[in-house]
Design a protein around this motif. Structure first.
Motif, PDB file in Angstrom:
ATOM      1  N   ALA A  25       1.000  -1.205  -0.045  1.00  0.00           N
ATOM      2  CA  ALA A  25       0.121  -0.423  -0.043  1.00  0.00           C
ATOM      3  C   ALA A  25       0.639   0.946   0.195  1.00  0.00           C
ATOM      4  CB  ALA A  25      -0.831  -0.070   0.985  1.00  0.00           C
ATOM      5  N   ALA A  26       2.199   1.491   0.380  1.00  0.00           N
ATOM      6  CA  ALA A  26       3.347   1.990   0.910  1.00  0.00           C
ATOM      7  C   ALA A  26       3.618   2.928  -0.116  1.00  0.00           C
ATOM      8  CB  ALA A  26       3.320   2.050   1.946  1.00  0.00           C
ATOM      9  N   GLU A  27       4.033   1.785  -1.404  1.00  0.00           N
ATOM     10  CA  GLU A  27       4.582   1.916  -2.529  1.00  0.00           C
ATOM     11  C   GLU A  27       3.514   1.669  -3.631  1.00  0.00           C
ATOM     12  OE1 GLU A  27       7.423  -1.973  -2.133  1.00  0.00           O
ATOM     13  OE2 GLU A  27       5.964  -2.135  -2.823  1.00  0.00           O
ATOM     14  N   LEU A  28       2.186   1.233  -3.409  1.00  0.00           N
ATOM     15  CA  LEU A  28       1.384   2.332  -4.667  1.00  0.00           C
ATOM     16  C   LEU A  28       0.982   3.980  -4.198  1.00  0.00           C
ATOM     17  CD1 LEU A  28      -0.354   1.690  -6.667  1.00  0.00           C
ATOM     18  CD2 LEU A  28      -2.456   1.148  -5.058  1.00  0.00           C
ATOM     19  N   GLU A  29       0.763   3.798  -2.848  1.00  0.00           N
ATOM     20  CA  GLU A  29       0.619   5.892  -2.419  1.00  0.00           C
ATOM     21  C   GLU A  29       2.146   6.593  -2.861  1.00  0.00           C
ATOM     22  OE1 GLU A  29       0.231   8.854   1.313  1.00  0.00           O
ATOM     23  OE2 GLU A  29      -0.537   6.342   1.339  1.00  0.00           O
ATOM     24  N   VAL A  30       3.478   6.082  -3.371  1.00  0.00           N
ATOM     25  CA  VAL A  30       4.462   7.013  -3.701  1.00  0.00           C
ATOM     26  C   VAL A  30       4.561   7.029  -5.143  1.00  0.00           C
ATOM     27  CG1 VAL A  30       6.691   6.386  -4.105  1.00  0.00           C
ATOM     28  CG2 VAL A  30       5.227   7.102  -1.426  1.00  0.00           C
ATOM     29  N   ARG A  56      -3.924  12.864  -2.749  1.00  0.00           N
ATOM     30  CA  ARG A  56      -4.973  12.871  -3.812  1.00  0.00           C
ATOM     31  C   ARG A  56      -4.105  11.513  -4.299  1.00  0.00           C
ATOM     32  NH1 ARG A  56      -1.672  17.757  -6.043  1.00  0.00           N
ATOM     33  NH2 ARG A  56      -2.725  19.928  -5.728  1.00  0.00           N
ATOM     34  N   ALA A  57      -2.560  11.084  -3.770  1.00  0.00           N
ATOM     35  CA  ALA A  57      -2.966   9.280  -3.841  1.00  0.00           C
ATOM     36  C   ALA A  57      -3.965   8.664  -3.320  1.00  0.00           C
ATOM     37  CB  ALA A  57      -1.457   9.290  -4.412  1.00  0.00           C
ATOM     38  N   ILE A  61      -6.465   5.812  -3.990  1.00  0.00           N
ATOM     39  CA  ILE A  61      -6.877   4.814  -3.317  1.00  0.00           C
ATOM     40  C   ILE A  61      -7.399   4.058  -2.643  1.00  0.00           C
ATOM     41  CG2 ILE A  61      -6.162   2.648  -1.923  1.00  0.00           C
ATOM     42  CD1 ILE A  61      -3.183   4.937  -2.519  1.00  0.00           C
ATOM     43  N   GLN A  62      -8.293   4.934  -2.592  1.00  0.00           N
ATOM     44  CA  GLN A  62      -9.280   4.925  -1.471  1.00  0.00           C
ATOM     45  C   GLN A  62     -11.018   4.696  -2.266  1.00  0.00           C
ATOM     46  OE1 GLN A  62     -10.069   8.389   0.959  1.00  0.00           O
ATOM     47  NE2 GLN A  62      -8.261   8.100   2.780  1.00  0.00           N
ATOM     48  N   THR A  63     -10.973   5.948  -4.199  1.00  0.00           N
ATOM     49  CA  THR A  63     -11.845   5.794  -4.476  1.00  0.00           C
ATOM     50  C   THR A  63     -12.286   4.966  -6.016  1.00  0.00           C
ATOM     51  OG1 THR A  63     -11.566   8.166  -4.984  1.00  0.00           O
ATOM     52  CG2 THR A  63     -12.272   8.245  -3.430  1.00  0.00           C
TER      53      THR A  63
END
Length: 85
Positions: A25-30, A56-57, A61-63
């Motif tokens: 999840a952290a890698e996806l956010e970055v 924004r990231a 991910i949430q939507t």
């Protein structure tokens, strides 16, 4: 806000012309923060209203699970459950 049934810790990331990649999840956010900086007009107005790339990231991910980066090209991500062996 409804309670989540499970925690989304890992995702499969699909990019045009690249093999699938499993990320945390952290890698996806970055990754999405960088992608939004590279393609600032790719996100819709809902995403653009957030004042930092990190927010924004997180909203992406949430939507949603995809971001158009060019005509006919999408970056997609889907939550996955990985089995530990």
């Amino acid at each position: 806000m409804p309670e989540q049934l499970f925690e989304e810790n890992h995702y499969v990331l699909l990019m045009p012309g690249c093999p699938e990649e499993f990320v945390s999840a952290a890698e996806l956010e970055v990754f999405l923060e960088r992608l939004l900086q590279e393609y600032p007009d790719a996100a819709d107005a809902d995403i653009q209203q957030y004042d930092t790339p990190a927010k924004r990231a997180q909203r992406l991910i949430q939507t949603t699970c995809e971001l158009p980066i060019a005509p006919g090209q999408m970056v997609e991500w889907y939550a996955v459950r990985l089995n530990k062996r």
